[in-house]
Design a protein around this motif. Structure first.
Motif, short mmCIF file in Angstrom:
data_model
loop_
_atom_site.label_atom_id
_atom_site.label_comp_id
_atom_site.label_asym_id
_atom_site.label_seq_id
_atom_site.Cartn_x
_atom_site.Cartn_y
_atom_site.Cartn_z
N TYR A 119 -9.05 -3.50 1.92
CA TYR A 119 -8.27 -4.74 1.85
C TYR A 119 -7.04 -4.69 2.76
N ALA A 149 -7.59 -4.50 -4.98
CA ALA A 149 -8.09 -3.17 -4.67
C ALA A 149 -8.72 -2.52 -5.90
N GLY A 202 -10.85 0.33 -2.16
CA GLY A 202 -9.83 -0.71 -2.16
C GLY A 202 -8.95 -0.70 -0.93
N THR A 246 0.83 -1.20 0.00
CA THR A 246 0.00 0.00 0.00
C THR A 246 0.87 1.25 0.00
#
Length: 555
Positions: free
Chosen positions: A529, A513, A526, A267
């Motif tokens: 997640y 995502a 997203g 991320t």
């Protein structure tokens, strides 16, 4: 003080004379492997055009993300294959093989003809090369981390292995710098046509240098001692995963450490860059430059958190990183929108978009072969908005209603393409796309971000903070995993949970995502997640994972 026969630390005290070479060779080699692996992700948009041009644009990009994820999917299998070899054959020999495999498969991608030249063979070969890269990386990381940790004295494993943890970010950063340099040198048109191959091709030079350095290394002292004492495992796979006490540790390493670390890593680095470039429509070169600056600023914190973990433990640092990231992702990504594309943020606030449609008229818009035509009125509305990166809410309409898009006070009515001849549908869709596009522009939704309006310091600051979380969870992870397992099955046991976490939980994050965003219409959806997985890891790790900073791994 060291053992005169093996060079191993005696009673975990002192280190050998060549520790700087050990760290340098292991780190440089792993940087090159990550560089090779992440070139693909950094160039996903161009690879879509080059190798998946036989399908429509949206499906092509999904395919490109899936091919990117394929490399992650096989990483656990690489961990099993090369982890077993590493416990049987030695750490050094194994990661020499993985480096050769990675370097050569990357070089082949740089030479590979595109779809227009050799047709379907192009994406097939591309995916095969990605699979080889994934297998190689599955064996590389565990070997490098284990090798360095087994050279480190007790009390400094977090510090020593933190240099291995820098390699993933360094590989990504170098790939972005090389791509940006080539892009600026040859120009955007030439880069899209052929210049994208140069970063793949130059990796062969890096491979040669890294191999030369690694060939100077001796085997791990802990492995040498184990072999000298006849305590090696003849069945590392069975001993790692076929016996409950060790399998339990593998599962705890996965769900209590690696899974959360993985989603925070992807991320903070990959999904953030994807979000800025693909969702917020920032110029790719600018997006990569801002990401590279943030990575450069945050990189020293891998070592800092490694040192901190030697003092207070691995668990507090890793789990705190997971928890803080999960609690702040939504506000940070909202702030990123306002900083990177203020016109988009203003349009969302002043002219929110909703799609009013009969739920039965809306399909799941994933086409595995790229041949399905989504021509229902709801599908036409949502596909355009998703492609344009526009956030929208869904409102259920009565059965049989033709879908409408509400943009502030404007209402744009879709049409029933599924009830029209193909020729008429193509013309109607062209008119519809233009009408909806004009309505979005009139409401203030920009076609792309204005580079002059991008708040570059703030974007870098937000990206830095996201990568700072990465340094917390990733800096101590190698030491934490090494400390959980005995020497004779360490390579195998630590590699599998790490690569399932990073290969599956982390590697599939962009694809998952993206699908969640497309289904919901919310560009932030997203994020659920990584948030859910990071929170779960924080809870499981806190309750069940034991602290290992004081474990003597040489015992």
């Amino acid at each position: 003080m060291t053992d005169s026969a093996t060079g191993a630390p005696v009673d975990g005290q002192g280190v050998g004379k060549n520790d700087k070479l050990v760290i340098l060779a292991s780190s440089v080699g792993t940087v090159i492997e990550w560089y090779d692996f992440y070139l693909y992700g950094s160039l996903a948009a161009i690879i879509t055009v080059q190798f998946f041009s036989g399908v429509n644009e949206t499906t092509g990009y999904i395919f490109a993300l899936m091919a990117f994820a394929a490399g992650f999917a096989v990483r656990p299998f690489g961990a099993i294959v090369f982890g077993r070899l590493g416990d049987l054959w030695g750490r050094k020999n194994t990661f020499l093989v993985t480096m050769l495999l990675m370097g050569l498969s990357t070089f082949v991608v740089g030479l590979l003809p595109n779809y227009a030249t050799i047709g379907i063979a192009a994406p097939i070969i591309l995916v095969l090369m990605r699979l080889l890269q994934g297998l190689a990386l599955g064996g590389e990381y565990g070997g490098a981390a284990t090798y360095v940790a087994e050279h480190a004295p007790n009390g400094k494993r977090g510090f020593y292995t933190s240099f291995i943890q820098i390699t993933a970010t360094a590989g990504l950063m170098i790939s972005l710098v090389v791509i940006l340099g080539v892009r600026l040198t040859v120009g955007e048109d030439a880069f899209n046509a052929w210049g994208w191959r140069i970063p793949f091709l130059v990796s062969i030079l890096m491979l040669g240098v890294s191999l030369w350095i690694r060939l100077k290394l001796a085997e791990s002292p802990a492995f040498q001692r184990m072999k000298a004492e006849g305590k090696g495992s003849k069945t590392p796979l069975k001993d790692s995963f076929g016996k409950w006490p060790n399998l339990k540790l593998v599962l705890l390493a996965l769900f209590g450490l690696a899974a959360g670390q993985a989603v925070v890593w992807y991320t903070g680095q990959f999904y953030a860059m994807f979000f800025v470039e693909r969702v917020l429509k920032v110029d790719p070169a600018l997006a990569q430059m801002l990401t590279a600056i943030a990575l450069l600023l945050a990189t020293p914190f891998f070592v800092i958190w490694g040192i901190v973990s030697d003092k207070i433990g691995r668990k507090p640092v890793i789990l705190a990183g997971c928890l803080i990231a999960a609690l702040t992702y939504f506000p940070l990504f909202h702030a990123l929108t306002g900083a990177a594309n203020p016109k988009l943020a203003a349009a969302v606030a002043s002219s929110p978009v909703t799609v009013h449609a009969d739920p039965a008229d809306c399909s799941v818009q994933f086409d595995p072969i790229g041949k399905t035509v989504f021509n229902k009125s709801c599908d036409l509305a949502k596909s355009y908005l998703a492609k344009a990166g526009v956030t929208y809410d869904n409102v259920a309409a009565p059965a049989g209603t033709v879908a409408t898009v509400h943009i502030g006070d404007q209402v744009v009515t879709s049409f029933r393409g599924d009830q029209m001849p193909a020729a008429d549908f193509a013309a109607a869709k062209k008119t519809w796309d233009k009408g909806l596009g004009d309505a979005l522009l009139a409401a203030g939704y920009p076609a792309k971000a204005d580079s002059a309006l991008v708040n570059k310091p703030l974007v870098v600051g937000i990206l830095f903070l996201l990568v700072f979380y990465v340094t917390m969870v990733y800096g101590p992870i190698a030491a934490a995993l090494v400390e959980m397992f005995p020497t004779n099955i360490r390579y195998t046991s630590m590699s599998l949970p790490y690569h399932i976490g990073n290969g599956w939980f982390g590697g599939f994050l962009p694809t998952t995502a993206f699908a969640m965003v497309a289904a919901s219409g919310n560009i932030y959806h997203g994020l659920w997640y990584p948030i859910v997985i990071a929170l779960a890891t924080a809870v499981i790790g806190f309750l069940f994972v034991k602290e290992g900073k004081d474990v003597d791994i040489h015992a």
